[in-house]
Design a protein around this motif. Sequence first.
Motif, PDB file in Angstrom:
ATOM      1  N   ARG A 170       0.823  -1.196   0.000  1.00 55.57           N
ATOM      2  CA  ARG A 170       0.000   0.000   0.000  1.00 55.57           C
ATOM      3  C   ARG A 170       0.867   1.259   0.000  1.00 55.57           C
ATOM      4  N   VAL A 171       0.380   2.300  -0.666  1.00 53.83           N
ATOM      5  CA  VAL A 171       1.061   3.584  -0.712  1.00 53.83           C
ATOM      6  C   VAL A 171       0.191   4.610   0.000  1.00 53.83           C
ATOM      7  N   GLY A 172       0.751   5.302   0.973  1.00 48.06           N
ATOM      8  CA  GLY A 172      -0.007   6.287   1.735  1.00 48.06           C
ATOM      9  C   GLY A 172      -0.523   7.408   0.856  1.00 48.06           C
ATOM     10  N   ALA A 173      -1.807   7.734   0.980  1.00 49.84           N
ATOM     11  CA  ALA A 173      -2.429   8.798   0.188  1.00 49.84           C
ATOM     12  C   ALA A 173      -3.225   9.684   1.138  1.00 49.84           C
ATOM     13  N   VAL A 174      -2.524  10.516   1.890  1.00 45.58           N
ATOM     14  CA  VAL A 174      -3.143  11.360   2.901  1.00 45.58           C
ATOM     15  C   VAL A 174      -2.611  12.774   2.744  1.00 45.58           C
ATOM     16  N   THR A 175      -3.380  13.757   3.153  1.00 45.71           N
ATOM     17  CA  THR A 175      -2.953  15.141   3.009  1.00 45.71           C
ATOM     18  C   THR A 175      -1.955  15.523   4.099  1.00 45.71           C
ATOM     19  N   ALA A 176      -1.112  16.507   3.787  1.00 46.04           N
ATOM     20  CA  ALA A 176      -0.164  17.024   4.783  1.00 46.04           C
ATOM     21  C   ALA A 176      -0.911  17.625   5.966  1.00 46.04           C
ATOM     22  N   HIS A 177      -2.096  18.162   5.707  1.00 48.28           N
ATOM     23  CA  HIS A 177      -2.880  18.736   6.805  1.00 48.28           C
ATOM     24  C   HIS A 177      -3.260  17.664   7.826  1.00 48.28           C
ATOM     25  N   ARG A 178      -3.700  16.506   7.334  1.00 47.35           N
ATOM     26  CA  ARG A 178      -4.078  15.442   8.267  1.00 47.35           C
ATOM     27  C   ARG A 178      -2.867  14.933   9.042  1.00 47.35           C
ATOM     28  N   VAL A 179      -1.729  14.838   8.357  1.00 49.03           N
ATOM     29  CA  VAL A 179      -0.504  14.417   9.047  1.00 49.03           C
ATOM     30  C   VAL A 179      -0.130  15.436  10.124  1.00 49.03           C
ATOM     31  N   ALA A 180      -0.217  16.710   9.776  1.00 48.89           N
ATOM     32  CA  ALA A 180       0.115  17.760  10.747  1.00 48.89           C
ATOM     33  C   ALA A 180      -0.817  17.698  11.955  1.00 48.89           C
ATOM     34  N   ALA A 181      -2.100  17.432  11.697  1.00 50.00           N
ATOM     35  CA  ALA A 181      -3.051  17.333  12.815  1.00 50.00           C
ATOM     36  C   ALA A 181      -2.692  16.166  13.730  1.00 50.00           C
ATOM     37  N   ARG A 189     -13.170  15.875 -16.226  1.00 47.30           N
ATOM     38  CA  ARG A 189     -12.795  14.903 -15.199  1.00 47.30           C
ATOM     39  C   ARG A 189     -11.550  15.380 -14.439  1.00 47.30           C
ATOM     40  N   GLY A 190     -10.565  15.888 -15.172  1.00 48.55           N
ATOM     41  CA  GLY A 190      -9.352  16.373 -14.533  1.00 48.55           C
ATOM     42  C   GLY A 190      -9.592  17.595 -13.672  1.00 48.55           C
ATOM     43  N   HIS A 191     -10.440  18.502 -14.136  1.00 46.28           N
ATOM     44  CA  HIS A 191     -10.756  19.691 -13.337  1.00 46.28           C
ATOM     45  C   HIS A 191     -11.476  19.303 -12.044  1.00 46.28           C
ATOM     46  N   ARG A 192     -12.369  18.321 -12.128  1.00 48.54           N
ATOM     47  CA  ARG A 192     -13.041  17.863 -10.906  1.00 48.54           C
ATOM     48  C   ARG A 192     -12.021  17.264  -9.939  1.00 48.54           C
ATOM     49  N   PHE A 193     -11.136  16.429 -10.474  1.00 44.28           N
ATOM     50  CA  PHE A 193     -10.117  15.787  -9.639  1.00 44.28           C
ATOM     51  C   PHE A 193      -9.274  16.844  -8.917  1.00 44.28           C
ATOM     52  N   LEU A 194      -8.806  17.846  -9.656  1.00 45.32           N
ATOM     53  CA  LEU A 194      -7.952  18.880  -9.070  1.00 45.32           C
ATOM     54  C   LEU A 194      -8.710  19.706  -8.038  1.00 45.32           C
ATOM     55  N   ALA A 195      -9.975  19.985  -8.297  1.00 44.23           N
ATOM     56  CA  ALA A 195     -10.774  20.775  -7.349  1.00 44.23           C
ATOM     57  C   ALA A 195     -10.894  20.067  -6.003  1.00 44.23           C
ATOM     58  N   TYR A 196     -11.137  18.770  -6.035  1.00 43.14           N
ATOM     59  CA  TYR A 196     -11.288  18.041  -4.774  1.00 43.14           C
ATOM     60  C   TYR A 196      -9.955  17.896  -4.045  1.00 43.14           C
ATOM     61  N   ARG A 197      -8.849  17.778  -4.808  1.00 38.19           N
ATOM     62  CA  ARG A 197      -7.546  17.716  -4.145  1.00 38.19           C
ATOM     63  C   ARG A 197      -7.249  19.058  -3.471  1.00 38.19           C
ATOM     64  N   ALA A 198      -7.626  20.145  -4.126  1.00 37.43           N
ATOM     65  CA  ALA A 198      -7.456  21.461  -3.508  1.00 37.43           C
ATOM     66  C   ALA A 198      -8.343  21.586  -2.276  1.00 37.43           C
ATOM     67  N   GLY A 199      -9.557  21.037  -2.376  1.00 36.67           N
ATOM     68  CA  GLY A 199     -10.454  21.059  -1.225  1.00 36.67           C
ATOM     69  C   GLY A 199      -9.870  20.332  -0.031  1.00 36.67           C
ATOM     70  N   GLU A 200      -9.168  19.221  -0.274  1.00 37.59           N
ATOM     71  CA  GLU A 200      -8.532  18.492   0.827  1.00 37.59           C
ATOM     72  C   GLU A 200      -7.464  19.349   1.495  1.00 37.59           C
ATOM     73  N   VAL A 201      -6.653  20.047   0.679  1.00 34.77           N
ATOM     74  CA  VAL A 201      -5.614  20.912   1.246  1.00 34.77           C
ATOM     75  C   VAL A 201      -6.233  22.018   2.087  1.00 34.77           C
ATOM     76  N   GLN A 244      -3.000  25.895   7.390  1.00 31.98           N
ATOM     77  CA  GLN A 244      -3.389  24.559   7.802  1.00 31.98           C
ATOM     78  C   GLN A 244      -3.442  24.412   9.312  1.00 31.98           C
ATOM     79  N   ALA A 245      -2.800  25.337  10.033  1.00 36.42           N
ATOM     80  CA  ALA A 245      -2.802  25.231  11.490  1.00 36.42           C
ATOM     81  C   ALA A 245      -4.188  25.519  12.066  1.00 36.42           C
ATOM     82  N   TYR A 246      -5.127  25.975  11.233  1.00 38.27           N
ATOM     83  CA  TYR A 246      -6.457  26.312  11.708  1.00 38.27           C
ATOM     84  C   TYR A 246      -7.496  25.482  10.959  1.00 38.27           C
ATOM     85  N   PRO A 247      -7.657  24.217  11.338  1.00 34.37           N
ATOM     86  CA  PRO A 247      -8.590  23.347  10.612  1.00 34.37           C
ATOM     87  C   PRO A 247     -10.002  23.913  10.623  1.00 34.37           C
ATOM     88  N   GLY A 248     -10.686  23.730   9.479  1.00 30.33           N
ATOM     89  CA  GLY A 248     -12.056  24.205   9.398  1.00 30.33           C
ATOM     90  C   GLY A 248     -12.180  25.687   9.106  1.00 30.33           C
TER      91      GLY A 248
END
Length: 641
Positions: free
Chosen positions: A64-75, A558-570, A380-384
């Motif tokens: 398995r390859v980890g697929a998690v955001t830096a924000h979640r790791v920081a939290a 499809r690519g624009h949707r993918f990028l939008a959600y990745r930005a949303g995760e950040v 990122q230090a201020y989740p939400g």
Amino acid sequence: MTESFLPHMNGVTGSVLQILRHLEHEGHVAHVLAPDAVGIPDSLHGARVEPVPSLALPGYRNVRVGAVTAHRVAASLERFRPDVVHLASPFALGWRGVLAAGRLDVPAVAAYQTDVAAYTERYRLAATTSFAQNHIVRLHRRATLTLAPSTESERQLEGLGVDRLRRWGRGVDAERFHPRRRDGTWRRASADDVLIGYVGRLAAEKQVEDLRVLQDIPGARLVVVGDGPARARLQAALPGAAFLGHLDGDELATAMASFDVFVHPGESETFGQTLQEAHASGVPIVATGSGGPLDLVRMGIDGWLYRPGDLVDLRMRVADLAGDARKRRAFGEAGRTAVAGRSWSALCSQLLGHFEEATTLHRVDRSLRSPRTRRPEPAQAYPGRRWSRFVALGDSLTEGLCDPAPDGALRGWADRLALLLAARGGLHYANLAVRSRRVDDVCGEQLQRARELRPDLVSILVGANDLVRTGADVGALAARLEGAVRTLRADGADVLLVTPFLPDRRAAGLFARRFAAFSGALAGIADRTGAMLLDTDLHPSLADRSNWGEDLVHLGSRGHRFLAYRAGEVLDVPHAEALGALDAVLHDAEPSTRAAWWREHALPWAWRRMRGRVAGDGRVAKHDDYVYIGRSTSLREARVR
């Protein structure tokens, strides 16, 4: 933080287990972040194991390859409050770890253990090799301290410009791997044959197919222990060999001690843990004369090193030991003596010393940063966190080319991200991006207009049009962009930087190194300014053909949707990851539209270039001023209002 963990057992997992055992014994408290997998333990050796979202590695269904955001790791790090972050063989998950450690002002020690660049080169993925090498460099440069396992890997990292290197090898369990494990019953099926053994992953980078030259050595039999995607092919190529599959624990120790000669053909090993285990088992070694084996095998004392790629030399060295029992015994005893001082206890004590040094170096680094140059607190230090005024800067990708709305207007990833952000309670949104624009345009007229709008969030995706030009100066482009980011940060805006990316096409490989270098520079800008970073290199599926439009150079819907959600995760948009997965399923059957590419796209582009023009000439931004998007407002309704 480890790229590999239980239940998958390999060299990285094994070293992490030994470290945890030692930390528990010495009274330290540990916390593990590892890729989630069926069978991963909740805790081990007193340490809580926190699984993070992961994806299966192609060709290795159990890896398995980890697929998690830096924000979640920081939290996670912020909850645990570590004194030091240890990155075991860092690459994907480790990158998030080093980012999170930097943002929380915690020292990070990176243990270099896998030569990923060499693996990609072995698989003939030139563009990926360039990315992998550049990614390794920027990751280890950001770490407080890098631990290299061998002279060769240390020299390699120095050549790539990585500093603060220390040597740290690997320990060996000399009690488990011991000559007394040699088992006559285990060997009975081979009668009096000399057993030539290989232990390791069955994959292209291990070069196991080179062992074909050993199959007809008189009185000898080849035994292969391990599994992997190349097993079927290797069984066909080595019909006389016995394939035992994956073994571990006491079974592996028995097999290792029951060999007469251990052979190791891989040329990309940074260390070579199985070589140490063979020596501890009293078994002589024949290994390629490159990488980690150079430090572990003493020529003519406990084994032979053959010239890399010289299979005649390999066969000669193995035949020499196969035909001389006295030499095998002498080499084996010398190997057992050599590993006596490499216990895991001694190696882990060294590691604790490196942790202490990293803590000291981190304090020195902090003291040398003047108040003006210290990192601003990242968003990122201020989740939400919620934003009320969002401005998008960039070129055709942010304008939304090849992503038409039902009414024909372009929307793109930034428009889609604005809708995600608006779901939190409404948003004023402006999109100043125009196709064909370059870094100078974003840092000039777009920046000026953005400052007039006084946003609290700005996204910047630019650079591709600069990087594909002859003589592009990555350093100068990055410096220009950093000035713009600092200006926006000084104005009080949070900034989301998005690294430019390439499609999965052969021609794109010409620019891969340049794009990787620019991405590394953007990571440095984010670190120094407190900007947020969406590192698209960590989302390789973005390059898939299905994500690109009919012109093959811009993202499709499809690519624009993918990028939008990745930005949303950040940006910590609630449930962005789950929403992205649902969106992908809902649009999975979306029809593909392919135009006559040369007629519709390539020739018009060439004609414009011949006339000294670009597609964006005469165009203005589609949202030069704010439009308001409420909870249930579409962008079409926003334009009407």
